[in-house]
Design a protein around this motif. Sequence first.
Motif, PDB file in Angstrom:
ATOM      1  N   GLN A  37     -23.802 -17.051  28.221  1.00  0.00           N
ATOM      2  CA  GLN A  37     -24.372 -18.111  29.022  1.00  0.00           C
ATOM      3  C   GLN A  37     -25.558 -18.699  28.290  1.00  0.00           C
ATOM      4  O   GLN A  37     -26.197 -18.037  27.490  1.00  0.00           O
ATOM      5  CB  GLN A  37     -24.849 -17.561  30.367  1.00  0.00           C
ATOM      6  CG  GLN A  37     -23.716 -17.203  31.284  1.00  0.00           C
ATOM      7  CD  GLN A  37     -24.219 -17.003  32.686  1.00  0.00           C
ATOM      8  OE1 GLN A  37     -25.093 -17.720  33.138  1.00  0.00           O
ATOM      9  NE2 GLN A  37     -23.673 -16.017  33.359  1.00  0.00           N
ATOM     10  N   GLN A  38     -25.840 -19.931  28.607  1.00  0.00           N
ATOM     11  CA  GLN A  38     -26.954 -20.572  27.924  1.00  0.00           C
ATOM     12  C   GLN A  38     -27.473 -21.690  28.807  1.00  0.00           C
ATOM     13  O   GLN A  38     -26.718 -22.277  29.591  1.00  0.00           O
ATOM     14  CB  GLN A  38     -26.459 -21.150  26.590  1.00  0.00           C
ATOM     15  CG  GLN A  38     -27.544 -21.657  25.686  1.00  0.00           C
ATOM     16  CD  GLN A  38     -26.968 -22.266  24.426  1.00  0.00           C
ATOM     17  OE1 GLN A  38     -26.127 -21.685  23.765  1.00  0.00           O
ATOM     18  NE2 GLN A  38     -27.420 -23.471  24.128  1.00  0.00           N
ATOM     19  N   ARG A  39     -28.762 -21.949  28.664  1.00  0.00           N
ATOM     20  CA  ARG A  39     -29.299 -23.100  29.346  1.00  0.00           C
ATOM     21  C   ARG A  39     -28.840 -24.329  28.564  1.00  0.00           C
ATOM     22  O   ARG A  39     -29.052 -24.423  27.365  1.00  0.00           O
ATOM     23  CB  ARG A  39     -30.822 -23.039  29.353  1.00  0.00           C
ATOM     24  CG  ARG A  39     -31.429 -24.036  30.294  1.00  0.00           C
ATOM     25  CD  ARG A  39     -32.753 -23.529  30.813  1.00  0.00           C
ATOM     26  NE  ARG A  39     -33.332 -24.496  31.711  1.00  0.00           N
ATOM     27  CZ  ARG A  39     -32.971 -24.659  32.973  1.00  0.00           C
ATOM     28  NH1 ARG A  39     -32.034 -23.890  33.483  1.00  0.00           N
ATOM     29  NH2 ARG A  39     -33.541 -25.576  33.730  1.00  0.00           N
ATOM     30  N   ILE A  40     -28.203 -25.240  29.255  1.00  0.00           N
ATOM     31  CA  ILE A  40     -27.555 -26.355  28.566  1.00  0.00           C
ATOM     32  C   ILE A  40     -28.297 -27.649  28.831  1.00  0.00           C
ATOM     33  O   ILE A  40     -28.666 -27.949  29.964  1.00  0.00           O
ATOM     34  CB  ILE A  40     -26.108 -26.532  29.085  1.00  0.00           C
ATOM     35  CG1 ILE A  40     -25.312 -25.254  28.894  1.00  0.00           C
ATOM     36  CG2 ILE A  40     -25.416 -27.709  28.428  1.00  0.00           C
ATOM     37  CD1 ILE A  40     -25.016 -24.933  27.463  1.00  0.00           C
ATOM     38  N   VAL A  41     -28.492 -28.401  27.760  1.00  0.00           N
ATOM     39  CA  VAL A  41     -28.997 -29.754  27.929  1.00  0.00           C
ATOM     40  C   VAL A  41     -27.838 -30.685  27.606  1.00  0.00           C
ATOM     41  O   VAL A  41     -27.364 -30.716  26.475  1.00  0.00           O
ATOM     42  CB  VAL A  41     -30.176 -30.035  26.967  1.00  0.00           C
ATOM     43  CG1 VAL A  41     -30.652 -31.461  27.137  1.00  0.00           C
ATOM     44  CG2 VAL A  41     -31.299 -29.064  27.223  1.00  0.00           C
ATOM     45  N   LEU A  42     -27.387 -31.406  28.603  1.00  0.00           N
ATOM     46  CA  LEU A  42     -26.245 -32.283  28.391  1.00  0.00           C
ATOM     47  C   LEU A  42     -26.661 -33.461  27.532  1.00  0.00           C
ATOM     48  O   LEU A  42     -27.623 -34.155  27.831  1.00  0.00           O
ATOM     49  CB  LEU A  42     -25.715 -32.777  29.739  1.00  0.00           C
ATOM     50  CG  LEU A  42     -24.395 -33.541  29.687  1.00  0.00           C
ATOM     51  CD1 LEU A  42     -23.273 -32.608  29.315  1.00  0.00           C
ATOM     52  CD2 LEU A  42     -24.110 -34.181  31.037  1.00  0.00           C
TER      53      LEU A  42
END
Lengths: 572, 189
Positions: free
Chosen positions: A532-537
């Motif tokens: 999992q990862q914090r995603i910046v679209l």
Amino acid sequence: MENQDFLETLRKTFFEEADEILNKNEVTLLEMEDNRSYSDCLDIVFRQVHTLKGSAKSVDFRDFYELAHVMENLIADLIANTQCISKNVIDLLLKTNDVLVSMIHQLKDDTNARFQLGDIKNEIVNMQENLLHTMTSPLEVNDSSEVDTPDHVTYISEHESEIESENTNSIQQLTTMDPNTKSNPDSQREEYIRLPIRKLDSLLNTFGEQVILQSILEHCKDDLTQNADLIKKTINQLSKITYDLQHSTMALRMVSVKGLFNKVQRLVRDTSNSLNKDVKLTLNGENTEIDKSLSDELSNAITHIIRNAIDHGIETAEERIAANKSETGNIIIDAYQNNGFFFLEIKDDGRGLNKTKIIEVALKKGIVKQQQTLTAQEINNLIFKPGFTTVTNVTDYSGRGVGMDAVRNVVLEAKGSIVVESQEGLGTTFLLKLPLSMTIFNGTIVRTESERFIVPNADIREVFQFNNHQVRDMNNKQKVVIKGDKTIALYNFDEAIGRKTNKANLSTRKTALLIRKQDKDIALEVDEILGQQRIVLKKIGNEVKNLPGVAGGAILADGRVALVLNINAIAC
Amino acid sequence: MQETAVVEHHHLPIGERDVKSQGNKVLHAKKLHKKKKFLIFTLDEERYAIPLSVVKEIIGMTDITPLLHVPKYFRGLINLRGRIFSVIDLRLKLSLSGSVYQAKKTSIIIYEHDDFVVGMIVDDVIEVIGIENDQITQNVKPESIAHKEFVDGVARTDENTLIIMLDVSKMINQKEMESHQKLSNNNAA
């Protein structure tokens, strides 16, 4: 050439000023009507229009200047004779303000635009003459709608999707026209936002902290082994700061729903007046904040829900009295934030959704079959199906059957949800739930063959494993997996993104994501969950924006690009 | 005497913004009187040119994330300092044979056209030169190019080398992209 540039800069400033002033005018005029504080409100509007008039002249917007001048004169007369103020007068002032708003909109696209203002100017002059007569006689509330007059502003932007071309009622056009919504997504016009300085200061503070942590790491790099602990500690702190920075920067884009509420106030006023219904609007939570683009997108959706509420929900005064309700209908709007989401409740105490009628229409349109049994909630949800409408008379305001479906799509596109609750005779409530940010979220990285994809955690209900013996083939070749007591449609990830694959997963234990797609659950089988990862679209170019199932791109921790899945657009 | 601009590290005039970063080459050019500046690169030993004004940046070869449902020449997406760009393989686009990418030589030219900012993979980037209009012959399409519609003409330098002028507006074909997507949507349905 320099003079031209200078003029353009001046004009940009003028546009910003105009937007602010004209918006404030509308709010003040509406306030004036509610509170009857004529003198104060008129003074405010007068000063604003006067300022704007001067600015318009200095940037050479002749037509705008002239109309502002005429409006200023009318207001001056009114200030001297506040007893002449009637609902019609306020209507005219609002209308003139609308015309000015639409002129600004046009001028932003084409600074050389000219306008036909003869009609509105005449209306104002006529009003002034009428007032002259009534100056000494007691105020008469003139009920005949002066608002039904032919076109005043012949320039209506072609990009406005809400314009109903067969309807030439100018008030209709002026109220459906909303220059603030993104009517022309391709235009190069810059958008601006007003920021409280404290938000910027807070951001700068956080940046300052980051700089300090950065310099600590700089010093640490001289001896990595000795400084290992300090490095670890600093990295932890940095990740917190980075999270804060993301948050603060996103917060810059947030605007309060006051803007939306103002539009709603105007809408309720105009709609209830035209439909002869008495409606009281209560607004709660005007200081709640949402992302500016969300505010723009919701505007149309909310407009539609409210129009329906007033047109079909709220009964006429007689009907209400007969039903032992208050003569005045009530619409209550609540806006609040909770747990990373923005909630909007729109409640009316009208006649509620008529289940019998809904089923009737649904059967007729083939949306349901005769033998289907539906729960009360399922019946209510039918209003969201495309083409659905129970209205037999398509009015100017609603009943075209495209509304609730479109509303639902807008909400889904924003990764939110909409729920309707209704009790016949008592009223209807719509609850909209929207994530505060569409661009930053937590995502799960999955692998299919050698490619990696990202699925937003908000779409994933569960990750589970299953064996082959839990899989069945249905009659229509659809595979399903038995999970506990549920039977869930099973798809291969490759299928979902539209790729043919001949690969057979030979392992006995397989992994799948349980996804909620609109109103049903589906299971997506993947080769492996990578983490999992914090995603910046991130935006991807126009050339690839419309690939099926792709919401955008993101950069993984190793610096490579991965595609982010758009659950609503996958092929199953 | 060929008036060629040597690769120098001047600052570009204000109208052209450059993006600096370590490890990436950014080519600058001296302002040349009357000649329009062009970036020269090679494919299969042949020289090609595109207007310098459309070039945003030049980088070395990097990891590419492939995409589905796209034409063969569309190689995928790259990450450049936090922004995502599409990359096409110019050899494949021009129907030359594909080849192995060579470290240190194979480059990606990031250019802008209309609303698109895209990268294209080329064998090697050579230099920036000025070319005058009368050095260019339109409508002469060299034999080596199968798809003549991508070519804008041929230029002859003072040293008599031939340069093929490429039409950047033809590199990304929106319709072609859409038809590929439709095909795959149909397959998926």
